[in-house]
Design an enzyme around this catalytic site. Structure first.
Site, mmCIF file in Angstrom:
data_model
loop_
_atom_site.group_PDB
_atom_site.id
_atom_site.type_symbol
_atom_site.label_atom_id
_atom_site.label_comp_id
_atom_site.label_asym_id
_atom_site.label_seq_id
_atom_site.Cartn_x
_atom_site.Cartn_y
_atom_site.Cartn_z
ATOM 1 N N CYS A 134 -49.625 8.915 19.957
ATOM 2 C CA CYS A 134 -50.655 9.161 20.971
ATOM 3 C C CYS A 134 -50.171 8.689 22.349
ATOM 4 O O CYS A 134 -49.845 7.514 22.529
ATOM 5 C CB CYS A 134 -51.952 8.437 20.608
ATOM 6 S SG CYS A 134 -53.207 8.598 21.897
ATOM 7 N N CYS A 138 -52.571 5.751 23.987
ATOM 8 C CA CYS A 138 -52.674 4.390 23.458
ATOM 9 C C CYS A 138 -51.740 3.474 24.257
ATOM 10 O O CYS A 138 -50.677 3.905 24.700
ATOM 11 C CB CYS A 138 -52.284 4.359 21.981
ATOM 12 S SG CYS A 138 -53.624 4.806 20.859
ATOM 13 N N HIS A 171 -58.181 3.925 20.241
ATOM 14 C CA HIS A 171 -57.883 5.319 19.901
ATOM 15 C C HIS A 171 -59.057 6.003 19.194
ATOM 16 O O HIS A 171 -59.302 7.195 19.387
ATOM 17 C CB HIS A 171 -56.637 5.354 19.011
ATOM 18 C CG HIS A 171 -56.174 6.731 18.670
ATOM 19 N ND1 HIS A 171 -55.346 7.465 19.497
ATOM 20 C CD2 HIS A 171 -56.432 7.525 17.599
ATOM 21 C CE1 HIS A 171 -55.103 8.650 18.944
ATOM 22 N NE2 HIS A 171 -55.751 8.708 17.791
ATOM 23 N N ASN A 187 -63.958 16.531 28.496
ATOM 24 C CA ASN A 187 -64.073 17.472 27.379
ATOM 25 C C ASN A 187 -63.992 16.622 26.129
ATOM 26 O O ASN A 187 -63.026 15.895 25.951
ATOM 27 C CB ASN A 187 -62.897 18.453 27.340
ATOM 28 C CG ASN A 187 -62.770 19.270 28.609
ATOM 29 O OD1 ASN A 187 -63.759 19.607 29.240
ATOM 30 N ND2 ASN A 187 -61.552 19.616 28.980
ATOM 31 N N HIS A 224 -57.853 10.744 21.655
ATOM 32 C CA HIS A 224 -58.097 9.453 22.311
ATOM 33 C C HIS A 224 -59.144 9.651 23.427
ATOM 34 O O HIS A 224 -59.042 10.594 24.200
ATOM 35 C CB HIS A 224 -56.782 8.948 22.907
ATOM 36 C CG HIS A 224 -56.826 7.519 23.335
ATOM 37 N ND1 HIS A 224 -56.095 6.535 22.728
ATOM 38 C CD2 HIS A 224 -57.533 6.911 24.316
ATOM 39 C CE1 HIS A 224 -56.343 5.377 23.319
ATOM 40 N NE2 HIS A 224 -57.215 5.586 24.297
ATOM 41 N N HIS A 236 -60.865 10.119 26.556
ATOM 42 C CA HIS A 236 -60.363 10.247 27.923
ATOM 43 C C HIS A 236 -61.071 11.395 28.642
ATOM 44 O O HIS A 236 -61.680 12.258 28.018
ATOM 45 C CB HIS A 236 -58.854 10.507 27.936
ATOM 46 C CG HIS A 236 -58.469 11.894 27.494
ATOM 47 N ND1 HIS A 236 -58.542 12.310 26.187
ATOM 48 C CD2 HIS A 236 -58.021 12.954 28.204
ATOM 49 C CE1 HIS A 236 -58.140 13.575 26.101
ATOM 50 N NE2 HIS A 236 -57.829 13.996 27.311
ATOM 51 N N GLN A 277 -60.822 13.702 32.690
ATOM 52 C CA GLN A 277 -59.855 14.161 33.680
ATOM 53 C C GLN A 277 -60.511 14.229 35.056
ATOM 54 O O GLN A 277 -61.728 14.281 35.172
ATOM 55 C CB GLN A 277 -59.335 15.548 33.311
ATOM 56 C CG GLN A 277 -58.629 15.588 31.966
ATOM 57 C CD GLN A 277 -58.053 16.968 31.687
ATOM 58 O OE1 GLN A 277 -57.209 17.450 32.420
ATOM 59 N NE2 GLN A 277 -58.536 17.607 30.641
HETATM 60 ZN ZN ZN Z 1 -54.596 6.845 21.304
#
Ligand code: ZN
Length: 388
Positions: free
Chosen positions: A97, A100, A164, A204, A215, A217, A219
């Site tokens: 990932c 991470c 994660h 999203n 993970h 997140h 944007q």
């Molecule tokens: Zn991750």
């Protein structure tokens, strides 16, 4: 100043009470990744995580020709063309990932033992022409049917947590508030840059939406143009003002609050409701009660309250069908001197029932004319039922 021309001042968020900023914003620790992209560590901790060194052998960043924008002569919208995005990381195994934290600095985008919230420039951006120079403006050229320009702007990734397996809805109110502050700081920084017309913070969530990294997140896009939806909304607001003398968004909020039919929650500073003409499944709009243009104008109390209501909506989303709901969360913010505009979030899902997805088919994709199979009032009732 170009997006790449970063000075300590440009990432300093402590501009409370200047330029309409309503509270102190966090100042990130900043460093560079192996290919010179900027990475910013945000924290409220007394001993914040310390950025490490990125030891990866990365190819050089794309040059100004890697992304382009072209104007669609039929409707005037700009289209971003970014062929390098074909190479972006696609559903990597967990040990690979890129979001991470990685203390070795050899396998992820975040060289650190840990982090609270981290922001970095996207390695596979839709807009990457960071070196277009100061004074950048998109060409106008009326009558020209083939207008093309460098994809000036910037795309950033915001990691909400180093966990994660986490999700935004699982954040503590304090961490959600830090994310709100990070969005505020990034928006103000990016809006201040030459050639940036609009800053869009979004998330999203879910593979159904097309997410390629699980993970948690979001944007941020800093566009060199005003997007279609923003342009359409601001034009509607201007028409509304000319016709009625009042502010469109204030009127919408007042109308929803007085009707109450579609209200999910109203707190001291914030309201969330299903909009009257919702287009998407589980569509929810969140407004601060005080009219501000962007997140940084909120006071501490208002920002805390907004973060709490945002968490309530996301938790109701996950309770709706007893499993994580795929969603898009889309923030609308405007410059302080924008004639129209009201800070708000628009959230919606592509899941229209426990076992069915909403596809954008002929009417939606071919004409942008939405069909919804559930009334907004029923959607509001269902969400109210699962709201903690
Ligand atoms: Zn991750």
């Amino acid at each position: 100043m170009t997006p790449d021309d970063v000075t300590p001042e440009s990432v300093t968020g402590n501009r409370a009470n200047e330029d309409g900023v309503g509270r102190l914003l966090p100042t990130p620790q900043q460093t560079s990744l192996a290919d010179d992209r900027q990475i910013l560590f945000f924290s409220t901790a007394e001993n914040p995580p310390v950025p490490g060194i990125d030891h990866r052998d990365l190819p050089a960043r794309p040059d100004d020709s890697a992304t382009r924008v072209r104007r669609d002569p039929q409707i005037g919208d700009w289209v971003m063309i970014a062929p390098a995005r074909q190479e972006r990381t696609y559903k990597p195994p967990r040990r690979m990932c890129p979001l991470c934290p990685d203390p070795s600095g050899r396998s992820s985008e975040v060289p650190a033992d840990d982090y609270d919230v981290v922001v970095f420039e996207n390695r596979f951006p839709s807009l990457a022409a960071a070196h277009a120079g100061s004074g950048f403006r998109l060409p106008d050229r009326p009558g020209d049917l083939m207008v093309e320009a460098p994809g000036h702007g910037r795309c950033e990734v915001v990691c909400f947590s180093s966990d994660h397996e986490g999700s935004f809805s699982g954040l503590t109110p304090e961490r959600a508030r830090l994310v709100v502050d990070v969005w505020s700081q990034r928006t103000d920084d990016l809006l201040a840059r030459d050639g940036v017309e609009e800053v869009f913070c979004f998330e999203n969530r879910g593979e159904e939406i097309g997410v390629t990294l699980t993970h948690p997140h979001g944007q941020i896009y800093a566009y060199p143009f005003r997007t279609h939806r923003t342009e359409t909304m601001l034009r509607a607001a201007s028409t509304h003002r000319a016709q009625t003398g009042s502010d469109l968004f204030e009127s919408i909020l007042a109308g929803e609050l007085s009707s109450g039919e579609r209200i999910l929650v109203q707190t001291a500073h914030t309201a969330a409701f299903v909009p009257f003409a919702a287009r998407w499944p589980a569509e929810v709009h969140i407004y601060p009660l005080r009219h501000v243009r962007r997140l940084s104008e909120l006071t501490d109390d208002e920002a805390d309250d907004l973060a709490r209501v945002y968490l309530m909506v996301l938790r109701a989303y996950d309770a709706l069908y007893g499993r994580p709901l795929p969603y898009i969360a889309s923030w609308h913010q405007y410059r302080a001197d924008s004639a129209e505009g009201y800070l708000h979030a628009e959230l919606f899902s592509v899941r229209r029932s426990a076992d069915k997805l909403k596809y954008l088919a002929g009417s939606e994709s071919g004409r942008d004319a939405f069909v919804t199979d559930k009334t907004p009032e029923d959607v509001a009732a269902d969400l109210r039922e699962v709201m903690a």
